[in-house]
Design a protein around this motif. Structure first.
Motif, PDB file in Angstrom:
ATOM      1  N   GLU A   8     -63.690 -47.251 -21.680  1.00  0.00           N
ATOM      2  CA  GLU A   8     -64.825 -47.865 -20.983  1.00  0.00           C
ATOM      3  C   GLU A   8     -64.313 -48.850 -19.938  1.00  0.00           C
ATOM      4  O   GLU A   8     -63.208 -49.360 -20.044  1.00  0.00           O
ATOM      5  CB  GLU A   8     -65.706 -48.590 -21.988  1.00  0.00           C
ATOM      6  CG  GLU A   8     -66.358 -47.667 -22.979  1.00  0.00           C
ATOM      7  CD  GLU A   8     -67.270 -48.408 -23.930  1.00  0.00           C
ATOM      8  OE1 GLU A   8     -67.752 -49.485 -23.545  1.00  0.00           O
ATOM      9  OE2 GLU A   8     -67.481 -47.921 -25.025  1.00  0.00           O
ATOM     10  N   ASN A   9     -65.142 -49.123 -18.952  1.00  0.00           N
ATOM     11  CA  ASN A   9     -64.783 -50.097 -17.926  1.00  0.00           C
ATOM     12  C   ASN A   9     -64.865 -51.494 -18.506  1.00  0.00           C
ATOM     13  O   ASN A   9     -65.828 -51.846 -19.171  1.00  0.00           O
ATOM     14  CB  ASN A   9     -65.726 -49.979 -16.727  1.00  0.00           C
ATOM     15  CG  ASN A   9     -65.537 -48.679 -15.994  1.00  0.00           C
ATOM     16  OD1 ASN A   9     -64.493 -48.058 -16.088  1.00  0.00           O
ATOM     17  ND2 ASN A   9     -66.553 -48.271 -15.265  1.00  0.00           N
ATOM     18  N   LYS A  10     -63.863 -52.303 -18.249  1.00  0.00           N
ATOM     19  CA  LYS A  10     -63.843 -53.676 -18.731  1.00  0.00           C
ATOM     20  C   LYS A  10     -64.521 -54.567 -17.692  1.00  0.00           C
ATOM     21  O   LYS A  10     -64.232 -54.476 -16.510  1.00  0.00           O
ATOM     22  CB  LYS A  10     -62.408 -54.115 -18.968  1.00  0.00           C
ATOM     23  CG  LYS A  10     -62.292 -55.428 -19.655  1.00  0.00           C
ATOM     24  CD  LYS A  10     -60.929 -55.568 -20.266  1.00  0.00           C
ATOM     25  CE  LYS A  10     -60.753 -56.898 -20.923  1.00  0.00           C
ATOM     26  NZ  LYS A  10     -61.519 -57.042 -22.142  1.00  0.00           N
TER      27      LYS A  10
ATOM     28  N   GLU B  10     -63.861 -63.295 -20.732  1.00  0.00           N
ATOM     29  CA  GLU B  10     -62.718 -64.016 -20.183  1.00  0.00           C
ATOM     30  C   GLU B  10     -63.160 -65.020 -19.119  1.00  0.00           C
ATOM     31  O   GLU B  10     -62.645 -66.144 -19.058  1.00  0.00           O
ATOM     32  CB  GLU B  10     -61.698 -63.039 -19.597  1.00  0.00           C
ATOM     33  CG  GLU B  10     -60.955 -62.223 -20.637  1.00  0.00           C
ATOM     34  CD  GLU B  10     -61.722 -61.020 -21.154  1.00  0.00           C
ATOM     35  OE1 GLU B  10     -62.858 -60.773 -20.679  1.00  0.00           O
ATOM     36  OE2 GLU B  10     -61.192 -60.323 -22.033  1.00  0.00           O
ATOM     37  N   VAL B  11     -64.107 -64.635 -18.288  1.00  0.00           N
ATOM     38  CA  VAL B  11     -64.632 -65.553 -17.272  1.00  0.00           C
ATOM     39  C   VAL B  11     -65.365 -66.709 -17.946  1.00  0.00           C
ATOM     40  O   VAL B  11     -65.232 -67.868 -17.531  1.00  0.00           O
ATOM     41  CB  VAL B  11     -65.565 -64.811 -16.286  1.00  0.00           C
ATOM     42  CG1 VAL B  11     -66.285 -65.783 -15.376  1.00  0.00           C
ATOM     43  CG2 VAL B  11     -64.764 -63.814 -15.470  1.00  0.00           C
ATOM     44  N   ALA B  12     -66.111 -66.434 -18.996  1.00  0.00           N
ATOM     45  CA  ALA B  12     -66.829 -67.486 -19.714  1.00  0.00           C
ATOM     46  C   ALA B  12     -65.856 -68.483 -20.325  1.00  0.00           C
ATOM     47  O   ALA B  12     -66.067 -69.700 -20.246  1.00  0.00           O
ATOM     48  CB  ALA B  12     -67.724 -66.880 -20.785  1.00  0.00           C
ATOM     49  N   ILE B  13     -64.784 -68.003 -20.919  1.00  0.00           N
ATOM     50  CA  ILE B  13     -63.792 -68.898 -21.504  1.00  0.00           C
ATOM     51  C   ILE B  13     -63.122 -69.732 -20.414  1.00  0.00           C
ATOM     52  O   ILE B  13     -62.902 -70.936 -20.585  1.00  0.00           O
ATOM     53  CB  ILE B  13     -62.760 -68.099 -22.319  1.00  0.00           C
ATOM     54  CG1 ILE B  13     -63.430 -67.553 -23.577  1.00  0.00           C
ATOM     55  CG2 ILE B  13     -61.553 -68.954 -22.676  1.00  0.00           C
ATOM     56  CD1 ILE B  13     -62.591 -66.581 -24.358  1.00  0.00           C
TER      57      ILE B  13
ATOM     58  N   LEU C  86     -74.514 -60.923 -24.907  1.00  0.00           N
ATOM     59  CA  LEU C  86     -74.552 -59.521 -24.492  1.00  0.00           C
ATOM     60  C   LEU C  86     -73.394 -58.726 -25.081  1.00  0.00           C
ATOM     61  O   LEU C  86     -73.558 -57.558 -25.433  1.00  0.00           O
ATOM     62  CB  LEU C  86     -74.527 -59.418 -22.963  1.00  0.00           C
ATOM     63  CG  LEU C  86     -75.821 -59.790 -22.253  1.00  0.00           C
ATOM     64  CD1 LEU C  86     -75.593 -59.812 -20.749  1.00  0.00           C
ATOM     65  CD2 LEU C  86     -76.913 -58.831 -22.610  1.00  0.00           C
ATOM     66  N   ASP C  87     -72.247 -59.361 -25.218  1.00  0.00           N
ATOM     67  CA  ASP C  87     -71.100 -58.682 -25.808  1.00  0.00           C
ATOM     68  C   ASP C  87     -71.364 -58.337 -27.272  1.00  0.00           C
ATOM     69  O   ASP C  87     -71.126 -57.209 -27.701  1.00  0.00           O
ATOM     70  CB  ASP C  87     -69.854 -59.555 -25.688  1.00  0.00           C
ATOM     71  CG  ASP C  87     -68.632 -58.878 -26.243  1.00  0.00           C
ATOM     72  OD1 ASP C  87     -68.298 -57.778 -25.753  1.00  0.00           O
ATOM     73  OD2 ASP C  87     -68.022 -59.446 -27.164  1.00  0.00           O
TER      74      ASP C  87
END
Length: 62
Positions: A3-5, A10-13, A53-54
């Motif tokens: 799947e596309n990542k 990572e941006v949230a962290i 959402l994750d």
């Protein structure tokens, strides 16, 4: 199947780390604390939405 990542988590962290650094720098200069206070709502809303959402997408796959 690969799947596309999207790099949401990572941006949230990274944004949360920047928030922490702004408040830590606010002890030395009031300007950084004010910038941190300005960015609190958008950063936490984005972080909550990306982690939510994750977890939702991981639950729906099963």
């Amino acid at each position: 199947m690969m799947e596309n990542k999207t790099y949401k988590r990572e941006v949230a962290i990274a944004l949360l780390v920047v928030m922490f650094l702004l408040f830590a720098a606010g002890f030395y200069d009031e300007y950084f604390k004010e910038i941190g206070e300005l960015l609190v709502s958008p950063v936490f809303l984005f972080s909550g939405a990306s982690f939510g959402l994750d977890s939702f997408s991981k639950q729906m796959r099963k």
